[in-house]
Write a protein that holds these residues in place. Structure first.
Motif, PDB file in Angstrom:
ATOM      1  N   PHE A  69     -85.944 -30.648 -85.629  1.00  0.00           N
ATOM      2  CA  PHE A  69     -86.351 -31.380 -86.348  1.00  0.00           C
ATOM      3  C   PHE A  69     -85.992 -31.730 -87.701  1.00  0.00           C
ATOM      4  O   PHE A  69     -86.051 -32.405 -88.318  1.00  0.00           O
ATOM      5  N   GLU A  70     -85.268 -30.671 -88.364  1.00  0.00           N
ATOM      6  CA  GLU A  70     -84.641 -30.783 -89.242  1.00  0.00           C
ATOM      7  C   GLU A  70     -83.060 -31.281 -89.618  1.00  0.00           C
ATOM      8  O   GLU A  70     -83.235 -32.029 -89.955  1.00  0.00           O
ATOM      9  N   THR A  71     -82.670 -31.384 -88.142  1.00  0.00           N
ATOM     10  CA  THR A  71     -81.650 -32.618 -88.132  1.00  0.00           C
ATOM     11  C   THR A  71     -82.341 -34.181 -88.490  1.00  0.00           C
ATOM     12  O   THR A  71     -82.321 -34.955 -89.353  1.00  0.00           O
ATOM     13  N   TYR A 122     -92.762 -33.607 -91.124  1.00  0.00           N
ATOM     14  CA  TYR A 122     -93.434 -32.187 -91.698  1.00  0.00           C
ATOM     15  C   TYR A 122     -94.401 -32.098 -90.746  1.00  0.00           C
ATOM     16  O   TYR A 122     -94.272 -30.723 -90.352  1.00  0.00           O
ATOM     17  N   LEU A 123     -95.402 -32.337 -90.037  1.00  0.00           N
ATOM     18  CA  LEU A 123     -96.272 -31.735 -88.497  1.00  0.00           C
ATOM     19  C   LEU A 123     -95.610 -31.051 -87.463  1.00  0.00           C
ATOM     20  O   LEU A 123     -95.968 -30.108 -87.475  1.00  0.00           O
ATOM     21  N   ARG A 124     -94.727 -31.599 -87.459  1.00  0.00           N
ATOM     22  CA  ARG A 124     -93.462 -31.135 -86.282  1.00  0.00           C
ATOM     23  C   ARG A 124     -93.267 -29.520 -86.504  1.00  0.00           C
ATOM     24  O   ARG A 124     -93.329 -28.721 -86.012  1.00  0.00           O
ATOM     25  N   LEU A 125     -92.654 -29.368 -87.680  1.00  0.00           N
ATOM     26  CA  LEU A 125     -91.666 -28.510 -88.829  1.00  0.00           C
ATOM     27  C   LEU A 125     -93.216 -27.451 -88.776  1.00  0.00           C
ATOM     28  O   LEU A 125     -93.152 -25.884 -88.765  1.00  0.00           O
ATOM     29  N   ALA A 126     -94.204 -27.759 -88.948  1.00  0.00           N
ATOM     30  CA  ALA A 126     -95.343 -26.651 -89.447  1.00  0.00           C
ATOM     31  C   ALA A 126     -96.086 -26.259 -88.227  1.00  0.00           C
ATOM     32  O   ALA A 126     -96.100 -25.500 -87.735  1.00  0.00           O
ATOM     33  N   GLU A 127     -95.577 -27.076 -87.121  1.00  0.00           N
ATOM     34  CA  GLU A 127     -96.334 -26.334 -85.781  1.00  0.00           C
ATOM     35  C   GLU A 127     -96.064 -25.442 -84.890  1.00  0.00           C
ATOM     36  O   GLU A 127     -95.574 -24.659 -84.378  1.00  0.00           O
ATOM     37  N   ALA A 128     -94.299 -25.739 -85.459  1.00  0.00           N
ATOM     38  CA  ALA A 128     -93.331 -24.667 -85.080  1.00  0.00           C
ATOM     39  C   ALA A 128     -93.165 -24.063 -85.691  1.00  0.00           C
ATOM     40  O   ALA A 128     -93.405 -22.414 -85.753  1.00  0.00           O
ATOM     41  N   ALA A 129     -93.400 -23.802 -87.153  1.00  0.00           N
ATOM     42  CA  ALA A 129     -93.999 -22.445 -87.970  1.00  0.00           C
ATOM     43  C   ALA A 129     -94.922 -21.478 -87.819  1.00  0.00           C
ATOM     44  O   ALA A 129     -94.752 -20.802 -87.281  1.00  0.00           O
ATOM     45  N   ARG A 130     -95.836 -22.821 -87.190  1.00  0.00           N
ATOM     46  CA  ARG A 130     -96.608 -21.856 -86.576  1.00  0.00           C
ATOM     47  C   ARG A 130     -97.027 -21.216 -85.281  1.00  0.00           C
ATOM     48  O   ARG A 130     -97.598 -20.352 -85.005  1.00  0.00           O
ATOM     49  N   ALA A 131     -96.191 -21.581 -84.372  1.00  0.00           N
ATOM     50  CA  ALA A 131     -95.896 -21.525 -82.875  1.00  0.00           C
ATOM     51  C   ALA A 131     -95.049 -19.823 -83.671  1.00  0.00           C
ATOM     52  O   ALA A 131     -95.204 -18.423 -82.697  1.00  0.00           O
ATOM     53  N   GLU A 132     -93.875 -19.875 -84.600  1.00  0.00           N
ATOM     54  CA  GLU A 132     -93.552 -18.316 -85.098  1.00  0.00           C
ATOM     55  C   GLU A 132     -94.183 -17.464 -85.916  1.00  0.00           C
ATOM     56  O   GLU A 132     -93.923 -16.585 -86.354  1.00  0.00           O
ATOM     57  N   GLY A 153     -97.174 -25.060 -96.003  1.00  0.00           N
ATOM     58  CA  GLY A 153     -96.786 -26.068 -96.739  1.00  0.00           C
ATOM     59  C   GLY A 153     -95.878 -27.017 -96.315  1.00  0.00           C
ATOM     60  O   GLY A 153     -95.748 -28.085 -97.422  1.00  0.00           O
ATOM     61  N   TYR A 154     -95.772 -26.905 -94.995  1.00  0.00           N
ATOM     62  CA  TYR A 154     -95.179 -28.295 -94.643  1.00  0.00           C
ATOM     63  C   TYR A 154     -96.267 -29.278 -94.474  1.00  0.00           C
ATOM     64  O   TYR A 154     -95.846 -29.993 -94.862  1.00  0.00           O
ATOM     65  N   TYR A 155     -97.323 -28.784 -94.029  1.00  0.00           N
ATOM     66  CA  TYR A 155     -99.372 -29.560 -94.398  1.00  0.00           C
ATOM     67  C   TYR A 155     -98.983 -29.913 -95.375  1.00  0.00           C
ATOM     68  O   TYR A 155     -99.770 -31.234 -95.872  1.00  0.00           O
ATOM     69  N   ARG A 156     -98.692 -29.064 -96.325  1.00  0.00           N
ATOM     70  CA  ARG A 156     -99.373 -29.739 -97.943  1.00  0.00           C
ATOM     71  C   ARG A 156     -98.430 -30.853 -98.473  1.00  0.00           C
ATOM     72  O   ARG A 156     -98.282 -31.728 -98.910  1.00  0.00           O
ATOM     73  N   GLU A 157     -96.948 -30.464 -98.027  1.00  0.00           N
ATOM     74  CA  GLU A 157     -95.806 -31.804 -97.833  1.00  0.00           C
ATOM     75  C   GLU A 157     -96.186 -33.074 -96.842  1.00  0.00           C
ATOM     76  O   GLU A 157     -96.096 -33.874 -97.912  1.00  0.00           O
ATOM     77  N   ALA A 158     -97.158 -32.856 -96.224  1.00  0.00           N
ATOM     78  CA  ALA A 158     -97.382 -34.211 -95.908  1.00  0.00           C
ATOM     79  C   ALA A 158     -98.375 -35.087 -95.750  1.00  0.00           C
ATOM     80  O   ALA A 158     -98.836 -35.854 -96.275  1.00  0.00           O
ATOM     81  N   ARG A 159     -99.155 -33.633 -96.555  1.00  0.00           N
ATOM     82  CA  ARG A 159    -100.888 -34.505 -97.299  1.00  0.00           C
ATOM     83  C   ARG A 159    -100.307 -35.109 -98.917  1.00  0.00           C
ATOM     84  O   ARG A 159    -100.391 -36.059 -99.020  1.00  0.00           O
ATOM     85  N   ALA A 180    -106.377 -31.227 -90.933  1.00  0.00           N
ATOM     86  CA  ALA A 180    -107.056 -30.257 -89.562  1.00  0.00           C
ATOM     87  C   ALA A 180    -105.474 -29.189 -89.519  1.00  0.00           C
ATOM     88  O   ALA A 180    -106.368 -27.944 -89.533  1.00  0.00           O
ATOM     89  N   GLY A 181    -104.589 -30.001 -89.408  1.00  0.00           N
ATOM     90  CA  GLY A 181    -103.607 -28.405 -88.765  1.00  0.00           C
ATOM     91  C   GLY A 181    -103.404 -27.301 -90.499  1.00  0.00           C
ATOM     92  O   GLY A 181    -103.421 -25.945 -90.384  1.00  0.00           O
ATOM     93  N   GLU A 182    -103.127 -27.702 -91.455  1.00  0.00           N
ATOM     94  CA  GLU A 182    -103.442 -27.334 -93.090  1.00  0.00           C
ATOM     95  C   GLU A 182    -104.283 -25.966 -93.144  1.00  0.00           C
ATOM     96  O   GLU A 182    -104.446 -24.814 -93.210  1.00  0.00           O
TER      97      GLU A 182
END
Length: 165
Positions: A55-57, A69-79, A87-93, A104-106
């Motif tokens: 995702f970062e690549t 950013y949504l995918r990065l947020a999903e991965a962060a939640r999984a961790e 923070g990622y969800y806010r960047e997407a928003r 919703a994800g946020e």
């Protein structure tokens, strides 16, 4: 002749506004899309760090692709990193204020973190945007109803596994 400067300024304003609104709706880079798809597969397989790397690549390839950013947020939640996910969800928003998945994800990450009142504010935003029939609204409402996860203490025998020298 005296209206020429005003007309020129007005036409320049319309041209700039049109180009800005057109620029926000673009097709993502195909390489970034492929990296995101591969990252999603890794995330589904449980390899969150590999997914984050992809995702970062993808973000480096196409920094304007909001879905990353949504995918990065999903991965962060999984961790278990809900703060980072928020923070990622806010960047997407910030990039797309009407992105229902980001709202919703946020909210879900906020519930997982214990901030139920803040999540209810996101739920109100979703309800005003798409009503109660929206899948994002239903998902966030269910997360709020379930409440934050409860941590439980485990009883451990202190003598178990201890050996004398």
């Amino acid at each position: 002749m005296r209206f020429a400067p005003a007309a020129a300024a007005l036409s320049l304003l319309f041209a700039a506004t049109a180009s800005v609104s057109h620029a926000s709706w673009f097709d993502p880079d195909p390489v970034a899309e492929a990296l995101v798809a591969e990252g999603q597969a890794l995330l589904a397989a449980g390899d969150t760090q590999g997914a984050i790397d992809l995702f970062e690549t993808a973000l480096a390839v196409d920094p304007g692709y909001t879905d990353i950013y949504l995918r990065l947020a999903e991965a962060a939640r999984a961790e278990g990193l809900q703060g980072k996910a928020i923070g990622y969800y806010r960047e997407a928003r910030e990039r797309d204020p009407e992105n229902l998945a980001a709202i919703a994800g946020e909210g879900e990450a906020m519930v997982e973190k214990g901030a139920v009142q803040a999540a209810q504010a996101n739920l109100a935003v979703l309800q005003s945007m798409c009503g109660d029939s929206c899948p994002e609204t239903a998902r966030l409402a269910a997360a709020i109803a379930a409440g934050p996860p409860v941590l439980r203490a485990e009883v451990v025998d202190p003598t178990e596994g201890v050996t004398a020298n």
